[in-house]
Every structure is written in C-alpha cells, then in structure tokens.
Design a protein around this motif. Structure first.
Motif, PDB file in Angstrom:
ATOM      1  N   ILE A   1      43.023  47.941  49.030  1.00 45.00           N
ATOM      2  CA  ILE A   1      41.612  48.142  48.693  1.00 45.00           C
ATOM      3  C   ILE A   1      41.318  49.628  48.480  1.00 45.00           C
ATOM      4  CG2 ILE A   1      39.243  47.942  49.556  1.00 45.00           C
ATOM      5  CD1 ILE A   1      40.222  45.334  50.988  1.00 45.00           C
ATOM      6  N   ALA A   2      41.848  50.469  49.352  1.00 40.10           N
ATOM      7  CA  ALA A   2      41.618  51.914  49.251  1.00 40.10           C
ATOM      8  C   ALA A   2      42.180  52.480  47.953  1.00 40.10           C
ATOM      9  CB  ALA A   2      42.225  52.630  50.459  1.00 40.10           C
ATOM     10  N   ARG A   3      43.278  51.918  47.468  1.00 39.18           N
ATOM     11  CA  ARG A   3      43.870  52.405  46.211  1.00 39.18           C
ATOM     12  C   ARG A   3      43.134  51.860  44.989  1.00 39.18           C
ATOM     13  NH1 ARG A   3      50.159  52.183  45.903  1.00 39.18           N
ATOM     14  NH2 ARG A   3      49.682  53.488  44.121  1.00 39.18           N
ATOM     15  N   LEU A   4      42.728  50.598  45.061  1.00 41.69           N
ATOM     16  CA  LEU A   4      42.067  49.974  43.910  1.00 41.69           C
ATOM     17  C   LEU A   4      40.582  50.326  43.802  1.00 41.69           C
ATOM     18  CD1 LEU A   4      43.563  46.376  43.958  1.00 41.69           C
ATOM     19  CD2 LEU A   4      44.140  48.250  42.422  1.00 41.69           C
ATOM     20  N   LEU A   5      39.931  50.472  44.939  1.00 43.76           N
ATOM     21  CA  LEU A   5      38.490  50.723  44.997  1.00 43.76           C
ATOM     22  C   LEU A   5      37.713  49.821  44.029  1.00 43.76           C
ATOM     23  CD1 LEU A   5      38.388  54.593  45.392  1.00 43.76           C
ATOM     24  CD2 LEU A   5      37.980  52.846  47.145  1.00 43.76           C
ATOM     25  N   PRO A   6      37.689  48.529  44.332  1.00 41.56           N
ATOM     26  CA  PRO A   6      36.971  47.604  43.447  1.00 41.56           C
ATOM     27  C   PRO A   6      35.467  47.889  43.428  1.00 41.56           C
ATOM     28  CG  PRO A   6      37.534  46.525  45.513  1.00 41.56           C
ATOM     29  CD  PRO A   6      38.208  47.868  45.530  1.00 41.56           C
ATOM     30  N   ASP A   7      34.820  47.530  42.333  1.00 45.19           N
ATOM     31  CA  ASP A   7      33.364  47.655  42.243  1.00 45.19           C
ATOM     32  C   ASP A   7      32.688  46.691  43.215  1.00 45.19           C
ATOM     33  OD1 ASP A   7      33.504  49.560  40.188  1.00 45.19           O
ATOM     34  OD2 ASP A   7      33.647  47.978  38.678  1.00 45.19           O
ATOM     35  N   VAL A   8      33.298  45.518  43.382  1.00 46.24           N
ATOM     36  CA  VAL A   8      32.760  44.506  44.288  1.00 46.24           C
ATOM     37  C   VAL A   8      33.903  43.973  45.144  1.00 46.24           C
ATOM     38  CG1 VAL A   8      31.554  42.288  44.475  1.00 46.24           C
ATOM     39  CG2 VAL A   8      31.034  43.830  42.572  1.00 46.24           C
ATOM     40  N   LEU A   9      33.708  43.981  46.446  1.00 41.44           N
ATOM     41  CA  LEU A   9      34.660  43.408  47.399  1.00 41.44           C
ATOM     42  C   LEU A   9      33.992  42.189  48.004  1.00 41.44           C
ATOM     43  CD1 LEU A   9      37.259  43.509  49.133  1.00 41.44           C
ATOM     44  CD2 LEU A   9      36.032  45.039  50.686  1.00 41.44           C
ATOM     45  N   VAL A  10      34.596  41.013  47.847  1.00 40.74           N
ATOM     46  CA  VAL A  10      34.008  39.772  48.343  1.00 40.74           C
ATOM     47  C   VAL A  10      34.824  39.275  49.518  1.00 40.74           C
ATOM     48  CG1 VAL A  10      33.353  37.406  47.760  1.00 40.74           C
ATOM     49  CG2 VAL A  10      33.215  39.200  46.025  1.00 40.74           C
ATOM     50  N   LYS A  11      34.132  38.908  50.576  1.00 44.12           N
ATOM     51  CA  LYS A  11      34.776  38.382  51.778  1.00 44.12           C
ATOM     52  C   LYS A  11      33.974  37.176  52.233  1.00 44.12           C
ATOM     53  CE  LYS A  11      37.924  38.814  54.953  1.00 44.12           C
ATOM     54  NZ  LYS A  11      39.286  38.502  54.664  1.00 44.12           N
ATOM     55  N   GLY A  12      34.653  36.241  52.891  1.00 47.91           N
ATOM     56  CA  GLY A  12      33.981  35.047  53.396  1.00 47.91           C
ATOM     57  C   GLY A  12      32.889  35.389  54.399  1.00 47.91           C
ATOM     58  N   GLY A  13      31.822  34.621  54.357  1.00 51.49           N
ATOM     59  CA  GLY A  13      30.667  34.846  55.217  1.00 51.49           C
ATOM     60  C   GLY A  13      30.948  34.687  56.701  1.00 51.49           C
TER      61      GLY A  13
ATOM     62  N   TRP B   1      33.026  36.465  58.235  1.00 51.64           N
ATOM     63  CA  TRP B   1      33.404  37.802  58.703  1.00 51.64           C
ATOM     64  C   TRP B   1      32.144  38.624  58.907  1.00 51.64           C
ATOM     65  CZ3 TRP B   1      38.218  39.887  59.723  1.00 51.64           C
ATOM     66  CH2 TRP B   1      39.301  39.074  59.418  1.00 51.64           C
ATOM     67  N   ALA B   2      32.040  39.264  60.076  1.00 53.46           N
ATOM     68  CA  ALA B   2      30.925  40.171  60.330  1.00 53.46           C
ATOM     69  C   ALA B   2      31.066  41.384  59.414  1.00 53.46           C
ATOM     70  CB  ALA B   2      30.929  40.610  61.793  1.00 53.46           C
ATOM     71  N   GLY B   3      29.955  41.890  58.907  1.00 60.25           N
ATOM     72  CA  GLY B   3      29.974  43.001  57.961  1.00 60.25           C
ATOM     73  C   GLY B   3      30.746  44.209  58.445  1.00 60.25           C
ATOM     74  N   ASP B   4      30.645  44.518  59.731  1.00 54.20           N
ATOM     75  CA  ASP B   4      31.336  45.698  60.249  1.00 54.20           C
ATOM     76  C   ASP B   4      32.820  45.449  60.491  1.00 54.20           C
ATOM     77  OD1 ASP B   4      30.824  43.977  62.389  1.00 54.20           O
ATOM     78  OD2 ASP B   4      30.492  45.606  63.816  1.00 54.20           O
ATOM     79  N   CYS B   5      33.283  44.225  60.270  1.00 55.56           N
ATOM     80  CA  CYS B   5      34.704  43.885  60.448  1.00 55.56           C
ATOM     81  C   CYS B   5      35.439  43.699  59.124  1.00 55.56           C
ATOM     82  CB  CYS B   5      34.832  42.610  61.284  1.00 55.56           C
ATOM     83  SG  CYS B   5      34.273  42.798  62.980  1.00 55.56           S
ATOM     84  N   ILE B   6      34.754  43.897  58.009  1.00 57.06           N
ATOM     85  CA  ILE B   6      35.372  43.697  56.701  1.00 57.06           C
ATOM     86  C   ILE B   6      36.240  44.901  56.358  1.00 57.06           C
ATOM     87  CG2 ILE B   6      34.968  43.404  54.230  1.00 57.06           C
ATOM     88  CD1 ILE B   6      32.453  41.807  54.971  1.00 57.06           C
ATOM     89  N   VAL B   7      37.536  44.663  56.264  1.00 57.30           N
ATOM     90  CA  VAL B   7      38.499  45.712  55.951  1.00 57.30           C
ATOM     91  C   VAL B   7      38.246  46.229  54.538  1.00 57.30           C
ATOM     92  CG1 VAL B   7      40.951  46.159  55.563  1.00 57.30           C
ATOM     93  CG2 VAL B   7      40.237  44.764  57.504  1.00 57.30           C
TER      94      VAL B   7
ATOM     95  N   ARG C   1      30.104  47.760  46.161  1.00 62.16           N
ATOM     96  CA  ARG C   1      29.342  46.965  47.133  1.00 62.16           C
ATOM     97  C   ARG C   1      30.220  45.878  47.729  1.00 62.16           C
ATOM     98  NH1 ARG C   1      26.326  42.350  44.510  1.00 62.16           N
ATOM     99  NH2 ARG C   1      27.249  42.177  42.450  1.00 62.16           N
ATOM    100  N   VAL C   2      29.846  45.442  48.913  1.00 65.62           N
ATOM    101  CA  VAL C   2      30.569  44.395  49.633  1.00 65.62           C
ATOM    102  C   VAL C   2      29.656  43.180  49.704  1.00 65.62           C
ATOM    103  CG1 VAL C   2      31.659  43.749  51.808  1.00 65.62           C
ATOM    104  CG2 VAL C   2      31.891  46.088  50.947  1.00 65.62           C
ATOM    105  N   VAL C   3      30.184  42.032  49.319  1.00 64.12           N
ATOM    106  CA  VAL C   3      29.405  40.797  49.278  1.00 64.12           C
ATOM    107  C   VAL C   3      30.049  39.770  50.192  1.00 64.12           C
ATOM    108  CG1 VAL C   3      28.603  38.928  47.784  1.00 64.12           C
ATOM    109  CG2 VAL C   3      28.741  41.264  46.891  1.00 64.12           C
TER     110      VAL C   3
END
Length: 80
Positions: free
Chosen positions: A19-31, A33-39, A50-52
């Motif tokens: 993720i750090a290398r790609l730096l996507p415009d949008v990172l999607v994670k399953g709901g 996962w708590a927001g502060d735990c999203i790698v 943004r993170v969705v």
C-alpha cells in the motif's frame, strides 16, 4: 470487475509495504475493521487518498468465496 485496477499477492503478514508503495487513490476495507486498525490508512490519507469501509455482506467474504470454489472443485472432480 471493471473497477479493479490490479490484484496483488504478497508474502508479508500485512499489505503495509504494498500500500505504501502503490498509494492508491481509494483503499477499501471490509466494514468489520475499525478505522484505526486499517493497514495503510495513514499512508493513503497522507498522500491525499481516502479510505472507505465496505459493508460486510454475509456469504461474500474472501474465505467464503474460496470455500465455495473448493467445494465446487470436489463435487465436479477438479483438482483441489
């Protein structure tokens, strides 16, 4: 899926480096996962992305999809 640009397989315990290398415009994670735990959240947001959180839909997890594929392969006699 038209909305998916790439699928990447990684050997690390988390996708942090990818993720750090790609730096996507949008990172999607399953709901689930708590927001502060999203790698990768910090890196993506620091780069202006943004993170969705996507809602969890029963039966549509990666684990469930893989289970269905494996069961289908056994039923049809395919390799597992």
């Amino acid at each position: 899926m038209e909305c998916v640009d790439a699928v990447i397989i990684f050997d690390d315990l988390t996708p942090q480096q990818v993720i750090a290398r790609l730096l996507p415009d949008v990172l999607v994670k399953g709901g689930d996962w708590a927001g502060d735990c999203i790698v990768g959240r910090e890196e993506v947001e620091a780069a202006g992305g943004r993170v969705v959180s996507a809602p969890v839909v029963p039966g549509y997890s990666t684990t469930e999809i893989v289970r269905k594929i494996r069961e289908s392969a056994v039923v049809t006699g395919g390799d597992s």
